[in-house]
Design an enzyme around this catalytic site. Sequence first.
Site, short mmCIF file in Angstrom:
data_model
loop_
_atom_site.label_atom_id
_atom_site.label_comp_id
_atom_site.label_asym_id
_atom_site.label_seq_id
_atom_site.Cartn_x
_atom_site.Cartn_y
_atom_site.Cartn_z
N GLU A 1 0.89 -1.17 -0.05
CA GLU A 1 0.13 0.02 -0.02
C GLU A 1 0.81 1.22 0.09
O GLU A 1 0.22 2.39 -0.40
CB GLU A 1 -1.02 -0.06 1.11
CG GLU A 1 -0.08 0.28 2.52
CD GLU A 1 0.28 -0.90 3.17
OE1 GLU A 1 1.08 -1.03 4.43
OE2 GLU A 1 0.26 -1.96 2.40
N ASP B 1 26.29 19.03 -27.51
CA ASP B 1 27.10 19.80 -28.37
C ASP B 1 28.53 19.73 -27.64
O ASP B 1 28.67 19.68 -26.55
CB ASP B 1 26.22 21.21 -28.39
CG ASP B 1 26.94 22.10 -29.67
OD1 ASP B 1 28.07 21.59 -30.24
OD2 ASP B 1 26.56 23.36 -30.03
N ASP C 1 20.76 23.69 -25.33
CA ASP C 1 20.23 25.12 -24.93
C ASP C 1 19.62 25.95 -25.87
O ASP C 1 19.34 27.17 -25.54
CB ASP C 1 21.28 25.51 -24.16
CG ASP C 1 22.71 26.05 -24.85
OD1 ASP C 1 22.61 25.79 -26.33
OD2 ASP C 1 23.59 26.59 -24.38
#
Length: 855
Positions: A288, A330, A596
């Site tokens: 539970e 990158d 970004d």
Amino acid sequence: MNSNAQDRPYWTIDGSELTDALGSGAGGLTASEAAQRLVRLGANSIEESTRVSAIRLLMRQFESPLVLILVFAAVVSTLLQQWVDAAIVVTIVLGSSLLGFYQENRASQAVEALKRRLALTCRVVRDGTEKIVPVSSVVPGDIVLLAAGNLIPADGLVLEAADFLVSEAAMTGESFPVEKRPGKIAADAPISARTNAVFLGASVRSGTARVLAVKTGRQSEFGAIAARLRGRPAETDFARGVRRFGYLLIRVMVLIVLFVLTVNLLLDRPVAESLLFAVALAVGLSPELLPAIITVTLSAGAKGMSERGVIVRRLEAIENLGSMDIFCTDKTGTLTEGTVVLHEAIDADGRRSDEVLQFAFLNASFETGIENPIDAAIIGKGETANLTTAGYSKIDEIPYDFTRRLLTIVVESEHSSQRRIVTKGAFDNVLAACTSVSRSGATIPLDEALREELARFPESRGAEGYRVLAIATRETDVKADYTRDDEAGMTLQGFLVFEDPPKAEAKKTISDLAALGIRIKVISGDNRFVTAHVAQVVGLNPAGILTGDEIAKLNDEALWNMAARTDLFVEVDPQQKERIIRALQRTGHSVGYLGDGINDAPALHVADVGISVEQAVDVARESADIILLNRDLDVLRSGIEEGRRTFANTLKYISITTSANFGNMVSMALATPLLPYLPLSAKQILLNNFLSDMPSIAISSDNADPEQIATPQRWSIRDIQRFMVVFGLISSCFDMLTFATLLFVFHASEATFQTSWFMISLLTELGVVLVLRTRKPAWKSRPSSLLLWSTIAVSGATLTIPYLGTLAGVFDFVPLSATQMGAAILIIAAYLAATEIVKQRVFSPQPRRGDRVSE
């Protein structure tokens, strides 16, 4: 809005008329009027509320079917006038629910604090000045200033625009950006045809605009769609696995409970007692706390990761971060310092040139689109050289985009009647727009031989680690508007040589990530020579390289094969980034992507875990699952370790609880028809369940062994089922031993039997957590202080309860003799030792047929 304007769709109304109707103007709203509208209209959000209220969270604790079973048990006890049982059940319901509420509320507050830290902002004009305000505070009538990379904060009308391209894929399904301009559109125009309007949730790909906000929050088009489709977010693999496994347990539980109830009735045991026992058994055998444990564990992990500079926007991403085995990024700012410096400006003859620097300075200073380190480096170099824009005025701008890879500014000089187009960008793209070159003060035509000669310059400097852009100009006549078609017939003026040195610590960090089983792949729009140089310096293989042109020629199957073997993807466009991620996923990898920029949004969206940085453009941050406060791979490494620790602790609870529950199910099923009385009463089962749950919450704080975070982790139902069966049956074997000892050695009465088995079953469940929480010998792995001491505290309470007089009487416990207590301790010790021995065999690496033992 006045009644005349209110009766018409806003895209059919002239901008000045609509501005007046909304009580705004060139200077925007006043701060006081904006505040009043925010109070009257509500926050600019499509969510019902920013977080679940404390009352709602408390009520949610009582929605679980498991809690409803307890309530049913309390009702049955009350109807049968079993007042003590009813009081115990109610106490346990309240205790469990309040414990879950406290943990979830604390976790919710921590997550909400992280979300507030990442709240989006936008630029608006209020009181005649530009201000940065939270997106949630934008109201109808605000003048919003938009530029490339921004998410659009409201539905609105375009008042001014310069090469304003908007991605509306979420609204229209159209993958290509749409150009928006001021004007009026027919009232019956569909969303895709309203080229003078923008919509909340879309993103700006390029250009700039002034937009009048008209509809916000749930009144927007996106809000209307969200209201129609409102529901749970897409289910993750982890959540799906938990749900399916929970269903499996519930099915088994129902069968065994029905069996036990039937046997009790056939043995003519009291109906009320049998019913209470069956209901309590259902509660005691159910996991539970599983939803609460997962929430608390993930939230605790998110909090721990935030302390290391990693903010989790979606809790489910922690599981994906832990399972990631390929990380794509990158190079700028991750493998390199991210501080771009303009090393020199060079003319086409290879000499330093102040004139080329001046052209670049004009282009960067007048650019109003994406803020970027390259323009900042040019402006910094120009200011050092005492350059200014005095004597020049900007006429127009053709914003940068990732297809042209050019940025053009049109300027007018007070010393010339003609205007000059100044273009900078990627060398190949600039050179393709040129028909001549400036050399030694003369303009000469560009032929193929000269193009090849010029192309050698960026190649040679790129091999040294420098990035080269080109500058071209053209004089043009005065006209009203300039477009991309004007970027032709230009004269190449020279080159801009930039430096962004590799980070000193990048090589070690990449080695550390490799030790965690993560392979780094660089996906960059930069040229192959610069990327290969940086890769070699930081320890990546510069030979494994694919260019955008080569990727364009590959079909999907070929790319699947090539992607896994390639470390460097260079000169790629945004769509190719997405293709690469999907190709890696198609071959069975869990892929993380760090980006970004605007061009990173598609890849961030499809990656298993999208990672961005706090300084990223809006659309990148909103597409990401995880935000780094510092663009540093070492920060990411610590985040991965924390994510794996969190995932490991979640699986500890799932595995240990399900195995204990399964063992108890089997024991109950076997014991019920053989015993002359119930092995435990309903209230004893409930107390056992409540006490065993208390230390479980502390699993979220547990330490993880180095081996548990050394490799990517994946959710496996098969492994958990194996764990459940093996260790559950061990538990059942010792339960049978306990029953035999109590019945045939001690000839235990009902009260003695129930007291002994209550203590043994609870202490074994508490002790086995400390054994199974690690794959190493238990004494060689240190649990967290909270887990250890909570286990000790509950164990101490378990041993003392039968001797507490009134409390023992409430639960029908009796004191045990020294011999009985000694036997119980021996059984517990034997069970833990057996579990430890079996654990070493189960977890020892066993090569399967067909597997290679080593590589």
